[in-house]
Design a protein around this motif. Structure first.
Motif, PDB file in Angstrom:
ATOM      1  N   SER A 188      25.627  17.736  -9.834  1.00  0.00           N
ATOM      2  CA  SER A 188      25.526  18.889  -8.940  1.00  0.00           C
ATOM      3  C   SER A 188      24.075  19.317  -8.742  1.00  0.00           C
ATOM      4  O   SER A 188      23.686  19.748  -7.658  1.00  0.00           O
ATOM      5  CB  SER A 188      26.353  20.060  -9.480  1.00  0.00           C
ATOM      6  OG  SER A 188      25.864  20.498 -10.731  1.00  0.00           O
ATOM      7  N   ALA A 189      23.251  19.190  -9.790  1.00  0.00           N
ATOM      8  CA  ALA A 189      21.830  19.549  -9.671  1.00  0.00           C
ATOM      9  C   ALA A 189      21.110  18.604  -8.714  1.00  0.00           C
ATOM     10  O   ALA A 189      20.255  19.022  -7.926  1.00  0.00           O
ATOM     11  CB  ALA A 189      21.160  19.540 -11.040  1.00  0.00           C
ATOM     12  N   THR A 208      22.032  25.216 -16.666  1.00  0.00           N
ATOM     13  CA  THR A 208      23.427  24.903 -16.972  1.00  0.00           C
ATOM     14  C   THR A 208      23.652  23.390 -17.037  1.00  0.00           C
ATOM     15  O   THR A 208      24.397  22.902 -17.889  1.00  0.00           O
ATOM     16  CB  THR A 208      24.378  25.515 -15.927  1.00  0.00           C
ATOM     17  OG1 THR A 208      23.963  25.111 -14.617  1.00  0.00           O
ATOM     18  CG2 THR A 208      24.367  27.031 -16.005  1.00  0.00           C
ATOM     19  N   SER A 209      22.985  22.644 -16.179  1.00  0.00           N
ATOM     20  CA  SER A 209      23.134  21.183 -16.199  1.00  0.00           C
ATOM     21  C   SER A 209      22.580  20.589 -17.488  1.00  0.00           C
ATOM     22  O   SER A 209      23.150  19.641 -18.045  1.00  0.00           O
ATOM     23  CB  SER A 209      22.421  20.561 -14.990  1.00  0.00           C
ATOM     24  OG  SER A 209      23.038  20.950 -13.783  1.00  0.00           O
ATOM     25  N   PHE A 215      25.659  25.719  -8.860  1.00  0.00           N
ATOM     26  CA  PHE A 215      25.829  26.613 -10.010  1.00  0.00           C
ATOM     27  C   PHE A 215      27.307  26.922 -10.222  1.00  0.00           C
ATOM     28  O   PHE A 215      27.806  26.905 -11.353  1.00  0.00           O
ATOM     29  CB  PHE A 215      25.043  27.910  -9.783  1.00  0.00           C
ATOM     30  CG  PHE A 215      25.195  28.928 -10.875  1.00  0.00           C
ATOM     31  CD1 PHE A 215      24.473  28.825 -12.047  1.00  0.00           C
ATOM     32  CD2 PHE A 215      26.081  29.991 -10.730  1.00  0.00           C
ATOM     33  CE1 PHE A 215      24.623  29.754 -13.064  1.00  0.00           C
ATOM     34  CE2 PHE A 215      26.236  30.931 -11.735  1.00  0.00           C
ATOM     35  CZ  PHE A 215      25.500  30.813 -12.910  1.00  0.00           C
ATOM     36  N   GLN A 243      20.686  26.723 -12.279  1.00  0.00           N
ATOM     37  CA  GLN A 243      21.496  25.518 -12.223  1.00  0.00           C
ATOM     38  C   GLN A 243      20.917  24.416 -13.106  1.00  0.00           C
ATOM     39  O   GLN A 243      21.660  23.684 -13.762  1.00  0.00           O
ATOM     40  CB  GLN A 243      21.607  25.028 -10.776  1.00  0.00           C
ATOM     41  CG  GLN A 243      22.628  23.913 -10.639  1.00  0.00           C
ATOM     42  CD  GLN A 243      22.574  23.229  -9.295  1.00  0.00           C
ATOM     43  OE1 GLN A 243      21.782  23.592  -8.433  1.00  0.00           O
ATOM     44  NE2 GLN A 243      23.411  22.243  -9.105  1.00  0.00           N
ATOM     45  N   ASP A 251      29.003  23.948 -11.916  1.00  0.00           N
ATOM     46  CA  ASP A 251      28.740  23.865 -13.356  1.00  0.00           C
ATOM     47  C   ASP A 251      29.571  24.872 -14.135  1.00  0.00           C
ATOM     48  O   ASP A 251      30.122  24.566 -15.202  1.00  0.00           O
ATOM     49  CB  ASP A 251      27.253  24.095 -13.641  1.00  0.00           C
ATOM     50  CG  ASP A 251      26.399  22.903 -13.244  1.00  0.00           C
ATOM     51  OD1 ASP A 251      26.952  21.807 -13.075  1.00  0.00           O
ATOM     52  OD2 ASP A 251      25.177  23.066 -13.095  1.00  0.00           O
ATOM     53  N   ASN A 254      22.149  25.141  -4.155  1.00  0.00           N
ATOM     54  CA  ASN A 254      21.982  25.593  -5.535  1.00  0.00           C
ATOM     55  C   ASN A 254      23.057  26.584  -5.953  1.00  0.00           C
ATOM     56  O   ASN A 254      23.546  26.540  -7.090  1.00  0.00           O
ATOM     57  CB  ASN A 254      20.598  26.201  -5.736  1.00  0.00           C
ATOM     58  CG  ASN A 254      19.490  25.190  -5.499  1.00  0.00           C
ATOM     59  OD1 ASN A 254      18.664  25.344  -4.624  1.00  0.00           O
ATOM     60  ND2 ASN A 254      19.494  24.117  -6.279  1.00  0.00           N
TER      61      ASN A 254
END
Length: 411
Positions: A33-34, A256-257, A334, A253, A337, A330
């Protein structure tokens, strides 16, 4: 070199293959996702994920691991240690090959379900249907529905809340500073709970519920204060509009990643090392225990395999999950995640079998659906689901085939 020593060394190679495939497929999801939201580049994602997964596997990974993944078969029903040794080695190769095939086609699958399917196939072959724990198998099948469904709901709700409280507001930046700090505090609380109750290292700390709650509250308060102060300095002026909001969530983000990558290394290394530990115990004692003490060098090999897999092939699955299902920003990344991490945490604590891969794909889909059905590529999603359904039978069939060939060679 006797039979058991030979297959122990061969199993180390099989474990390395499984760890490599795991890193290339499962673990690549932590940064998907990042990358899709352009918070970091593919090269940065590969380096960060490889490093954090290695650290997670070696420093936080459990040195006591289950030898039979998820208790899917009853090892006491198979009394011949040579049969168990061949079976564990066959399972490693079969699961590693299937995950690698899925990776080369750029489709995310569950390494947990791959190793479960491989052990199921071997157990069914040598012990019959009564050896298999069908209740456990039913739970795993249910997880194909449970984990993506709940992750999709959470991802949908988180992104819908962000859109409602920030993007619909007349003052993007002020609202993003306010809610950015709140979301960061909640994220840090989630991470601390996950650390205490989801990682082997956290379980070894054995904190009481009150102590863990107190630490979480302190961390959340600190995260809120630091984020609030930081955003006052880092966020551009109110004229920046929606792009300024994305800048707020970009740093969050990445954070969290990074956590997902670290925790995956700690938890998923067992998928590669568990069957190796089984062969190790058989070589040492001639019998199989439910759990085994794992020497540190096994964790190092598992961590290296994961890191190599991410570095060489991780970009394939990152591109599928991060870019091909739906377009991510983003704020959307976020929400993905949060959705995936929350689902894995809740399901694990409820004792439900759950796949990080399935949760991540479900969360991406949920965030996409928050913008309407046209925002999701259901063709890509359909191919992913087909691979999920095929994982257990494909790994089981391959395991049976490899076992038959090895049994013919050594007999």
């Amino acid at each position: 070199m006797d039979f058991y020593d030979l297959f122990f060394y061969l199993s180390m190679g099989g474990g390395l293959l499984m760890a490599f495939a795991l890193g290339a497929n499962d673990v690549a999801n932590s940064m998907a996702s990042a990358v899709g939201a352009r918070a970091i580049t593919v090269r940065q994602a590969v380096l960060i994920a490889a490093l954090l997964n290695f650290v997670g596997a070696v420093l936080l990974g459990s040195q006591v691991t289950a030898t039979i993944s998820k208790g899917i078969i009853d090892p006491t029903a198979i009394t011949d240690p040579r049969v168990l040794t061949l079976g564990m080695f066959s399972s490693l190769l079969a699961a590693g090959v299937w995950v690698l095939v899925a990776t080369l086609t750029s489709l995310p699958v569950s390494s947990t379900h791959s190793i479960v399917g491989a052990i199921l196939g071997f157990g069914f072959l040598v012990g019959g249907p009564e050896v298999v724990n069908w209740l456990k198998m039913g739970g795993i099948v249910m997880s194909w529905i449970i984990s993506p469904f709940f992750a999709a709901i959470i991802g949908f709700l988180v992104f819908s809340h962000i859109r409602k409280t920030i993007f619909v507001s007349h003052d993007f930046i002020r609202q993003s500073k306010k809610w950015g700090a709140i979301w960061m505090a909640l994220t840090c609380g989630l991470i601390m709970i996950s650390f205490f109750y989801k990682t082997p290292f956290g379980e070894r700390l054995d904190l009481s519920l009150g102590a863990a709650a107190a630490v979480c509250l302190v961390v959340m308060a600190g995260a809120w204060f630091v984020t609030r102060r930081g955003l006052e300095k880092l966020v551009p002026d109110p004229a920046a509009g929606a792009e300024g909001v994305e800048q707020v969530f970009r740093k969050m983000q990445i954070f969290t990643s990074c956590y997902v990558a670290l925790s995956q290394g700690a938890n998923d290394v067992a998928n590669a090392i568990g069957p190796v530990a089984a062969v190790y115990v058989l070589a040492k004692t001639g019998m199989l225990a439910a759990k085994a003490e794992v020497p540190i060098f096994m964790l190092v090999i598992g961590g290296l395999g994961i890191a190599l897999g991410i570095g060489l092939l991780g970009h394939k699955v990152m591109a599928t999950v991060g870019e091909k299902i739906t377009t991510l920003t983003n704020t959307r990344g976020f929400a993905v995640d949060i959705g995936a991490a929350t689902t894995v945490l809740l399901a694990s604590n409820l004792g439900l079998p759950v796949s990080t891969t399935h949760a991540a794909v479900g969360a991406v889909t949920g965030v996409g659906l928050a913008r309407g059905f046209k925002a999701v590529d259901f063709g890509v999603l359909g191919r992913i689901v087909i691979y999920w359904v095929l994982t257990v039978p494909a790994a089981a069939f391959t395991s049976v085939l490899i076992y038959r060939i090895l049994d013919w060679i050594v007999s």
